[in-house]
Design a protein around this motif. Structure first.
Motif, PDB file in Angstrom:
ATOM      1  N   VAL A 105      -8.475   1.352  11.205  1.00  0.00           N
ATOM      2  CA  VAL A 105      -7.953   0.038  11.617  1.00  0.00           C
ATOM      3  C   VAL A 105      -8.844  -0.572  12.690  1.00  0.00           C
ATOM      4  O   VAL A 105      -9.214  -1.752  12.611  1.00  0.00           O
ATOM      5  N   SER A 119       2.384   2.765   9.659  1.00  0.00           N
ATOM      6  CA  SER A 119       2.114   1.628  10.553  1.00  0.00           C
ATOM      7  C   SER A 119       0.630   1.232  10.473  1.00  0.00           C
ATOM      8  O   SER A 119       0.281   0.059  10.559  1.00  0.00           O
ATOM      9  N   ASN A 120      -0.245   2.218  10.304  1.00  0.00           N
ATOM     10  CA  ASN A 120      -1.681   1.914  10.182  1.00  0.00           C
ATOM     11  C   ASN A 120      -1.958   1.067   8.949  1.00  0.00           C
ATOM     12  O   ASN A 120      -2.749   0.120   8.987  1.00  0.00           O
ATOM     13  N   ALA A 121      -1.319   1.417   7.847  1.00  0.00           N
ATOM     14  CA  ALA A 121      -1.522   0.661   6.607  1.00  0.00           C
ATOM     15  C   ALA A 121      -1.023  -0.772   6.775  1.00  0.00           C
ATOM     16  O   ALA A 121      -1.649  -1.721   6.289  1.00  0.00           O
ATOM     17  N   LEU A 145     -14.237  -6.999  10.756  1.00  0.00           N
ATOM     18  CA  LEU A 145     -13.645  -8.274  10.308  1.00  0.00           C
ATOM     19  C   LEU A 145     -13.904  -9.380  11.329  1.00  0.00           C
ATOM     20  O   LEU A 145     -14.116 -10.537  10.957  1.00  0.00           O
ATOM     21  N   THR A 165      -4.581   5.401   5.563  1.00  0.00           N
ATOM     22  CA  THR A 165      -5.416   4.683   6.533  1.00  0.00           C
ATOM     23  C   THR A 165      -5.219   5.280   7.921  1.00  0.00           C
ATOM     24  O   THR A 165      -4.087   5.470   8.363  1.00  0.00           O
ATOM     25  N   SER A 166      -6.330   5.575   8.578  1.00  0.00           N
ATOM     26  CA  SER A 166      -6.226   6.181   9.913  1.00  0.00           C
ATOM     27  C   SER A 166      -6.308   5.090  10.983  1.00  0.00           C
ATOM     28  O   SER A 166      -6.669   3.942  10.696  1.00  0.00           O
ATOM     29  N   ARG A 167      -5.999   5.476  12.216  1.00  0.00           N
ATOM     30  CA  ARG A 167      -6.080   4.520  13.316  1.00  0.00           C
ATOM     31  C   ARG A 167      -7.541   4.066  13.506  1.00  0.00           C
ATOM     32  O   ARG A 167      -7.808   2.886  13.769  1.00  0.00           O
ATOM     33  N   MET A 195       0.840  -1.198   0.000  1.00  0.00           N
ATOM     34  CA  MET A 195       0.000   0.000   0.000  1.00  0.00           C
ATOM     35  C   MET A 195       0.881   1.256   0.000  1.00  0.00           C
ATOM     36  O   MET A 195       1.899   1.289   0.672  1.00  0.00           O
ATOM     37  N   LEU A 234     -11.102  -3.792  12.263  1.00  0.00           N
ATOM     38  CA  LEU A 234     -10.916  -4.972  13.121  1.00  0.00           C
ATOM     39  C   LEU A 234     -12.259  -5.456  13.658  1.00  0.00           C
ATOM     40  O   LEU A 234     -12.577  -6.654  13.613  1.00  0.00           O
ATOM     41  N   MET A 292      -0.855  -2.454   9.609  1.00  0.00           N
ATOM     42  CA  MET A 292      -1.819  -3.157  10.471  1.00  0.00           C
ATOM     43  C   MET A 292      -3.072  -3.550   9.675  1.00  0.00           C
ATOM     44  O   MET A 292      -3.603  -4.656   9.835  1.00  0.00           O
ATOM     45  N   ALA A 293      -3.516  -2.633   8.845  1.00  0.00           N
ATOM     46  CA  ALA A 293      -4.713  -2.908   8.032  1.00  0.00           C
ATOM     47  C   ALA A 293      -4.474  -4.108   7.124  1.00  0.00           C
ATOM     48  O   ALA A 293      -5.326  -4.998   6.996  1.00  0.00           O
ATOM     49  N   MET A 294      -3.276  -4.131   6.542  1.00  0.00           N
ATOM     50  CA  MET A 294      -2.955  -5.239   5.629  1.00  0.00           C
ATOM     51  C   MET A 294      -2.923  -6.574   6.385  1.00  0.00           C
ATOM     52  O   MET A 294      -3.452  -7.584   5.923  1.00  0.00           O
ATOM     53  N   LEU A 318      -4.482  -7.295   9.161  1.00  0.00           N
ATOM     54  CA  LEU A 318      -5.856  -7.653   9.551  1.00  0.00           C
ATOM     55  C   LEU A 318      -6.597  -8.341   8.411  1.00  0.00           C
ATOM     56  O   LEU A 318      -7.231  -9.390   8.593  1.00  0.00           O
ATOM     57  N   ASP A 368      -3.771   4.842   0.484  1.00  0.00           N
ATOM     58  CA  ASP A 368      -4.177   3.440   0.603  1.00  0.00           C
ATOM     59  C   ASP A 368      -5.530   3.287   1.282  1.00  0.00           C
ATOM     60  O   ASP A 368      -6.061   2.200   1.355  1.00  0.00           O
ATOM     61  N   PHE A 371      -8.096  -0.127   1.503  1.00  0.00           N
ATOM     62  CA  PHE A 371      -8.429  -0.894   2.703  1.00  0.00           C
ATOM     63  C   PHE A 371      -9.951  -1.015   2.831  1.00  0.00           C
ATOM     64  O   PHE A 371     -10.484  -2.078   3.129  1.00  0.00           O
TER      65      PHE A 371
END
Lengths: 285, 171
Positions: free
Chosen positions: A74, B3-5, A81, A69-71, A1, A78, B7-9, B11, A5, A9
Motif C-alpha cells: 500500500v 484493510s490493506n486491500a 501513484l 496485499t501487504s502494508r 478483492m 501510494l 486501502m489499495a482499492m 488509492l 488480491d 493490486f
C-alpha cells in the motif's frame, strides 16, 4: 478483492503506470497525424512496447499461491501513484520501473511472475535510458549509421564517403541521417521484443538464445543500413522507401526478421528441454 | 476483505483517474520541432551590430526538416561578400554536420552557440541538462528558459563570426 488480491493490486498500478506513460505520446500522435492516421500508426506506440507490457501483465497475473496485499504494498503503491500524478511520460516510465524494482524484491514470486517483472523493468527503463543516450551520443550514433551506409554504397558507386551523419558523393550531400532513422532506435525496440518473448517462455538464457539475440541485432542494423543506402542511391528511391509503401515493406521485413530469430532461439531451447525430458514448463529461477 | 486491500482499492480509484486527468491537462513538455523554431529578433539585432542583416530563409539539404536564416553584409563599403548562416537546433545533434555545407557550399567555419556559450561541437550535455531543468520549471508552473542551440556557419573568409561577443545573448 478477495484473498489473493495482491497481484491484482500490482496489475492495477502497472496498468495505470503504462497508461500514464503512453497517454501523452498517444495524444501527441493524434494531434500530429489526426485520429485515423494515428490509429493506422498504432497511435505512435511501438508494437514491441505493447507486446512487452501485455506479456509482463499476463505473467504477473499467473499466481500459484494466493497472497493478500501487504502494508508495504500500500505504501509503495501510494508513492508510485503520487509519482504518476506528475504530468510527464518519462517520469511515469521511471516510476513504473521503480515499482517493478520493488516487485522484483518480493519473496514468494512464481518463476512466471519474476519473468513478468524482469520484462516490466526493461520496458519501463528503455524509454528514459534510450532518450538520454540518443540525446548525449546522437552524433556518434548517427555517424556510425552514415559510415556503414557509405561503406555499403561505395561497393556500387565511386566517390561515396561519410562526413558525420552525412552520406556524401564527392562534394555533394546524398543523405542526411536523422535520429528517427538511426539503427539504435530500431534496435532497442527489436531487442525489447526479443527479450520479452524469450523471457516469457524460458527463464534461462542459453547460448543459442543469446545467439538469436545477436542475430536480431545484426539483422536490424544491416536491414536499416540497406534501407539507408537505397535512400541515398537516388531521389526516386528515397521517395519510395522513406514514405508510403517502402516504409511499410521495410517495417514488415524488420518485424519478420525479429520474430524469426526470436522463434528460432526459443524453439531450440524448448526442443532441447523436451529432449532432456524436463517438459516445456521446466524453468529455473 | 482486509484493510490493506480496501486501502489499495481506494488509492487506485482515487489517484488513478486523477493521474490520467493530470496527463490530459498538464503542460506540454515536448519542446518545439525544428520547423517550428523562428530566429528571435534579439539575434537579428545582435548580428546587426556587426553590419549583418537578414537576407532570406533557406531550407537545408534535407528538405523541410531544418531551416536556416542567411545574413549578409549589405553595407555599401563592404569589402567582401559576408555570408552567415544561422540554424536553430532545438532537438539534438542530428543537424550538427549540415552546417558544414549549408547550401552545398563548404563552410569556412562553423560552431554552436547555446545560451551565450560558443562550442565547436553540438553541446549535447548542456542542452540535455537545460531540457531537464525546463521540465522541472514547467511542472513548477514557471515559464521555461529558451533551450535552442544556434548553429552558425560562415562561408566567407572575410568575416569571423566566432569572434563576435556571443555572451551578450542569454537565450
Amino acid at each position: 478483492m478477495v484473498k489473493g488480491d495482491r497481484s491484482y493490486f500490482w496489475i492495477a498500478v502497472i496498468l495505470l503506470g503504462a497508461t500514464n506513460a503512453l497517454m501523452r505520446p498517444v495524444i501527441a500522435s493524434m494531434e500530429d497525424l489526426g485520429f485515423w492516421n494515428s490509429a493506422f500508426d498504432a497511435f505512435g506506440i511501438n508494437p514491441a512496447v505493447m507486446a512487452a507490457l501485455l506479456l509482463s501483465v499476463g505473467l504477473i497475473l499467473t499466481q500459484e499461491d494466493a497472497q493478500s496485499t501487504s502494508r508495504a504494498d500500500v505504501w509503495v503503491g501510494l508513492f508510485v501513484l503520487i509519482g504518476f500524478l506528475i504530468p510527464s511520460a518519462t517520469l511515469s516510465w521511471i516510476f513504473l520501473g521503480l515499482y517493478a524494482g520493488y516487485l522484483a524484491l518480493q519473496k514468494g514470486l512464481t518463476t512466471e511472475q519474476r519473468a513478468g517483472v524482469a520484462i516490466l523493468i526493461l520496458t519501463s527503463f528503455r524509454q528514459p535510458i534510450m532518450g538520454f543516450l540518443i540525446h548525449i551520443f546522437n552524433a556518434p550514433i548517427l555517424s556510425f549509421d552514415a559510415a556503414l551506409t557509405a561503406w555499403l554504397l561505395s561497393s556500387f558507386e565511386t566517390g561515396i564517403h561519410a562526413e558525420g551523419n552525412l552520406v556524401m558523393s564527392g562534394d555533394k550531400v546524398r543523405l542526411v541521417i536523422l535520429t528517427s532513422c538511426s539503427s539504435l532506435a530500431n534496435l532497442s525496440f527489436a531487442l525489447l521484443f526479443w527479450y520479452a518473448a524469450c523471457r516469457s517462455l524460458v527463464s534461462h538464457f542459453t547460448r543459442t538464445m543469446l545467439l538469436s539475440g545477436v542475430g536480431v541485432a545484426v539483422s536490424i542494423v544491416f536491414l536499416n543500413i540497406i534501407r539507408l543506402a537505397m535512400m541515398a542511391s537516388s531521389s526516386e528511391r528515397y521517395a519510395v522507401i522513406h514514405e508510403t509503401a517502402g516504409k511499410t515493406v521495410f517495417a514488415l521485413l524488420m518485424l519478420l526478421l525479429v520474430v524469426s530469430f526470436t522463434y528460432w532461439g526459443i524453439r531450440n531451447v524448448i526442443q532441447r528441454t523436451h529432449g532432456d525430458g524436463l517438459g516445456p514448463t521446466a524453468r529455473t529461477a | 476483505m482486509s484493510s490493506n486491500a480496501r486501502m489499495a482499492m481506494v488509492l487506485v480509484l482515487l489517484l488513478g483517474p486523477l493521474s490520467l486527468l493530470m496527463k490530459l491537462w498538464g503542460p506540454n513538455q515536448y519542446g518545439p520541432v525544428p520547423t517550428q523554431v523562428q530566429i528571435p529578433a534579439a539575434l537579428t539585432d545582435f548580428l546587426s551590430q556587426y553590419n549583418l542583416t537578414f537576407f532570406s530563409n533557406l531550407h537545408t539539404i534535407n528538405a523541410q526538416a531544418y531551416q536556416m536564416a542567411l545574413y549578409h553584409d549589405a553595407s555599401e563599403d563592404a569589402t567582401c561578400l559576408a555570408m552567415i548562416y544561422v540554424m536553430p537546433m532545438p532537438i539534438n545533434a542530428e543537424a550538427e554536420f549540415i552546417l558544414a555545407r549549408p547550401v552545398g557550399v563548404a563552410s569556412v567555419d562553423f560552431f554552436y552557440v547555446h545560451r551565450g556559450n560558443v562550442t565547436n561541437r553540438y553541446p549535447s550535455t548542456s542542452h540535455w541538462y537545460a531540457g531537464v531543468i525546463n521540465r522541472v520549471r514547467l511542472l513548477a508552473g514557471l515559464s521555461p528558459v529558451s533551450n535552442i542551440v544556434y548553429g552558425i556557419a560562415s562561408t566567407s573568409p572575410c568575416v569571423t563570426p566566432r569572434d563576435f561577443d556571443w555572451s551578450q545573448l542569454s537565450f
